[in-house]
Enzyme design. Structure first.
Site, mmCIF file in Angstrom:
data_model
loop_
_atom_site.group_PDB
_atom_site.id
_atom_site.type_symbol
_atom_site.label_atom_id
_atom_site.label_comp_id
_atom_site.label_asym_id
_atom_site.label_seq_id
_atom_site.Cartn_x
_atom_site.Cartn_y
_atom_site.Cartn_z
ATOM 1 N N ASP A 78 -2.677 8.460 -2.101
ATOM 2 C CA ASP A 78 -3.985 9.089 -2.211
ATOM 3 C C ASP A 78 -4.354 9.729 -0.885
ATOM 4 O OD1 ASP A 78 -4.322 6.661 -0.860
ATOM 5 O OD2 ASP A 78 -6.434 6.555 -1.388
ATOM 6 N N CYS B 2 -14.321 -27.707 7.992
ATOM 7 C CA CYS B 2 -13.038 -27.090 7.615
ATOM 8 C C CYS B 2 -11.954 -28.161 7.570
ATOM 9 C CB CYS B 2 -12.681 -26.014 8.636
ATOM 10 S SG CYS B 2 -11.097 -25.220 8.322
ATOM 11 N N ASP C 224 -8.281 -6.991 0.682
ATOM 12 C CA ASP C 224 -7.329 -7.205 1.766
ATOM 13 C C ASP C 224 -8.029 -6.777 3.050
ATOM 14 O OD1 ASP C 224 -6.919 -4.148 1.319
ATOM 15 O OD2 ASP C 224 -5.915 -4.582 3.197
ATOM 16 N N GLY D 141 -11.221 4.276 0.801
ATOM 17 C CA GLY D 141 -12.078 5.126 1.631
ATOM 18 C C GLY D 141 -13.430 4.517 1.956
ATOM 19 N N CYS E 284 -8.695 -27.469 7.483
ATOM 20 C CA CYS E 284 -7.409 -26.855 7.844
ATOM 21 C C CYS E 284 -6.671 -27.736 8.849
ATOM 22 C CB CYS E 284 -7.621 -25.446 8.396
ATOM 23 S SG CYS E 284 -7.899 -25.350 10.172
ATOM 24 N N HIS F 207 -6.472 -20.998 11.218
ATOM 25 C CA HIS F 207 -7.843 -21.433 10.887
ATOM 26 C C HIS F 207 -8.616 -20.305 10.175
ATOM 27 C CE1 HIS F 207 -11.953 -22.774 11.012
ATOM 28 N NE2 HIS F 207 -12.241 -21.600 11.528
ATOM 29 N N GLN G 79 -11.292 7.488 -4.969
ATOM 30 C CA GLN G 79 -11.876 8.017 -3.734
ATOM 31 C C GLN G 79 -13.209 8.672 -4.093
ATOM 32 O OE1 GLN G 79 -11.059 7.652 -0.625
ATOM 33 N NE2 GLN G 79 -8.990 6.818 -0.719
ATOM 34 N N ASP H 207 0.856 -1.186 0.000
ATOM 35 C CA ASP H 207 0.000 0.000 0.000
ATOM 36 C C ASP H 207 0.893 1.237 0.000
ATOM 37 O OD1 ASP H 207 0.956 0.167 2.546
ATOM 38 O OD2 ASP H 207 -0.973 -0.151 3.536
ATOM 39 N N SER H 208 0.289 2.404 -0.140
ATOM 40 C CA SER H 208 1.097 3.621 -0.281
ATOM 41 C C SER H 208 1.574 4.147 1.061
ATOM 42 C CB SER H 208 0.264 4.700 -0.958
ATOM 43 O OG SER H 208 -0.771 5.127 -0.087
ATOM 44 N N GLY H 209 0.911 3.744 2.116
ATOM 45 C CA GLY H 209 1.236 4.266 3.438
ATOM 46 C C GLY H 209 0.372 5.443 3.840
ATOM 47 N N GLY H 210 -0.336 6.011 2.869
ATOM 48 C CA GLY H 210 -1.149 7.199 3.139
ATOM 49 C C GLY H 210 -2.201 6.966 4.211
ATOM 50 N N PHE H 211 -2.839 5.808 4.169
ATOM 51 C CA PHE H 211 -3.918 5.531 5.115
ATOM 52 C C PHE H 211 -3.385 5.446 6.548
ATOM 53 C CE2 PHE H 211 -6.723 2.592 7.450
ATOM 54 C CZ PHE H 211 -7.905 3.314 7.364
ATOM 55 N N CYS I 131 -8.211 -27.699 12.437
ATOM 56 C CA CYS I 131 -9.469 -28.437 12.633
ATOM 57 C C CYS I 131 -9.250 -29.948 12.533
ATOM 58 C CB CYS I 131 -10.518 -27.976 11.630
ATOM 59 S SG CYS I 131 -11.115 -26.313 11.985
HETATM 60 ZN ZN ZN Z 1 -10.143 -24.949 10.429
#
Ligand code: ZN
Length: 396
Positions: free
Chosen positions: A146, A303, A265, A215, A305, A334, A188, A92-96, A308
């Site tokens: 941004d 699940c 994300d 945003g 994973c 998980h 934005q 990311d740009s870091g702006g946030f 689990c």
């Molecule tokens: Zn799981």
């Protein structure tokens, strides 16, 4: 550079599958990117992240710039090598973070001046410097600088942020023109559909490798967020990925995919893992609750994973209330697996033209809560009805 190929477009809504080819692997979309704030996803090794099915992660430029420094990372061979991650990285740009973490910042047309949350030192980030940092990190995908206005904001504030962000986007593109890393623009515009459309058109005119919606998910009504996605998507080129930044809960992902988003994300799966909230097919489990003291079942019996397969809710509860660090790690694995599986199910459903039916199934299998019911009632109105026909068609 990256290459994006749309694969299958759903006939009843905007959902689509695609393939994102990067120098660090091929990623199927729609895709969720776990957030590796300081390099890794907190507590999880790159191998574990890969075994959860992820080939693309997000790293925060702001944190890496302040510590250990982008130049050090460049000297160590770039972020992939430094962090031991062979998959693709979006920075990311870091702006946030500058706006959300720094208690002192000043934004002008030049850039952002901010105070480090680590040691109070002052820094200035211009669009050019933002590109320098991300180029030094060597990510596969960079984001333009941004201005993300806070929520709520006035129309004038949102318009000013769009004006400034468009100018910065132009400068970022110019600064990165000889670079082989991809660059995404960020739309934005607050909660104003016309402003969002205008911002998207301006960015498309400049030309980027992908387009993000920024945003959003800042506390606004979910219906307003979905309306902004619906306003923006038609303005974006079909052959570029569309990325909804910082979103969200599983139901947000389902709804945004239906509306044409390819990338996401969010810190939720990892942050919730650390606080003991575990996602399952039917319900959200707060693992520290006393009802799990003698519960021998896995977190989610659907699940597959590694957590689990091996551990009971009772054992995970014991680890959590004892502050054993393994508990946090297992919870995170998980939750990440849950998100990875949800995206895979969405891709398969789109491929078979049944994403609306999948959405129905997704909600029907969850234990009804007043909150989720209200959410579904709100967001299902509009783009497509529950049986896949548009609201208008149903009325006719
Ligand atoms: Zn799981």
């Amino acid at each position: 550079m990256i290459q994006f190929s749309p694969l299958h477009q759903e006939s009843t809504c905007q959902a689509r599958t695609g393939r994102l080819t990067t120098l660090h692997g091929i990623v199927e979309t729609p895709v969720f990117m776990p957030v590796g704030t300081l390099g890794p996803v907190k507590g999880i090794s790159p191998d574990e992240l890969q075994s959860c099915g992820f080939g693309l992660m997000l790293s925060n430029s702001y944190h890496l710039y302040l510590r250990p420094g982008h130049q050090l990372i460049a000297d160590m061979g770039g972020l992939h090598q430094f962090a031991g991650w062979s998959g693709a990285i979006l920075t990311d740009s870091g702006g946030f973070q500058m706006v959300s973490l720094s208690d002192l910042r000043h934004i002008t047309d030049e850039g952002v001046t901010f105070k480090s949350h680590l040691n109070g030192s002052m820094h200035q980030l211009t669009p050019e410097r933002c590109m320098d940092i991300q180029m030094a990190l060597g990510s596969d995908i960079m984001m333009v600088l941004d201005e993300c206005p806070t929520h709520p904001c006035t129309f004038e504030q949102a318009r000013e942020a769009v004006r400034r962000s468009t100018q910065w986007a132009r400068q970022c593109k110019e600064a990165a023109q000889h670079c082989d890393q991809a660059l995404f623009g960020i739309v934005q515009g607050g909660l104003d559909a016309d402003l969002r459309r205008w911002a998207a058109q301006a960015l498309v005119k400049i030309g980027f490798d992908g387009y993000a919606l920024g945003g959003l998910s800042l506390g606004e009504d979910k219906l307003a967020m979905m309306a902004m996605i619906e306003a923006t998507i038609p303005e974006l080129p079909q052959d570029r990925p569309r990325y909804l930044m910082g979103v969200g809960l599983p139901e947000d992902l389902v709804e945004a995919v239906v509306r044409g988003i390819d990338m996401f994300d969010c810190v939720i799966p990892s942050r919730h893992g650390r606080t003991g909230w575990l996602f399952t097919t039917t319900v959200r489990v707060m693992i520290k609750n006393a009802q799990y003291i003698r519960d021998e079942s896995p977190i989610d019996d659907q699940c597959s994973c590694p957590v689990c397969q091996k551990y009971s809710r009772a054992y995970l509860r014991h680890l959590f209330v004892s502050n054993e660090m393994l508990g946090v790690r297992l919870n995170t694995i998980h939750n990440l697996w849950y998100y990875g599986r949800l995206m895979k199910q969405l891709r398969e459903a789109i491929q078979e033209d049944r994403v609306i039916a999948f959405r129905e199934h997704f909600y029907n299998t969850r234990e009804a809560s007043p909150r989720s019911t209200a959410y579904v009632e709100k967001v299902s109105v509009g783009l497509t009805g529950r049986n896949g026909r548009s609201q208008k068609e149903q009325e006719l």
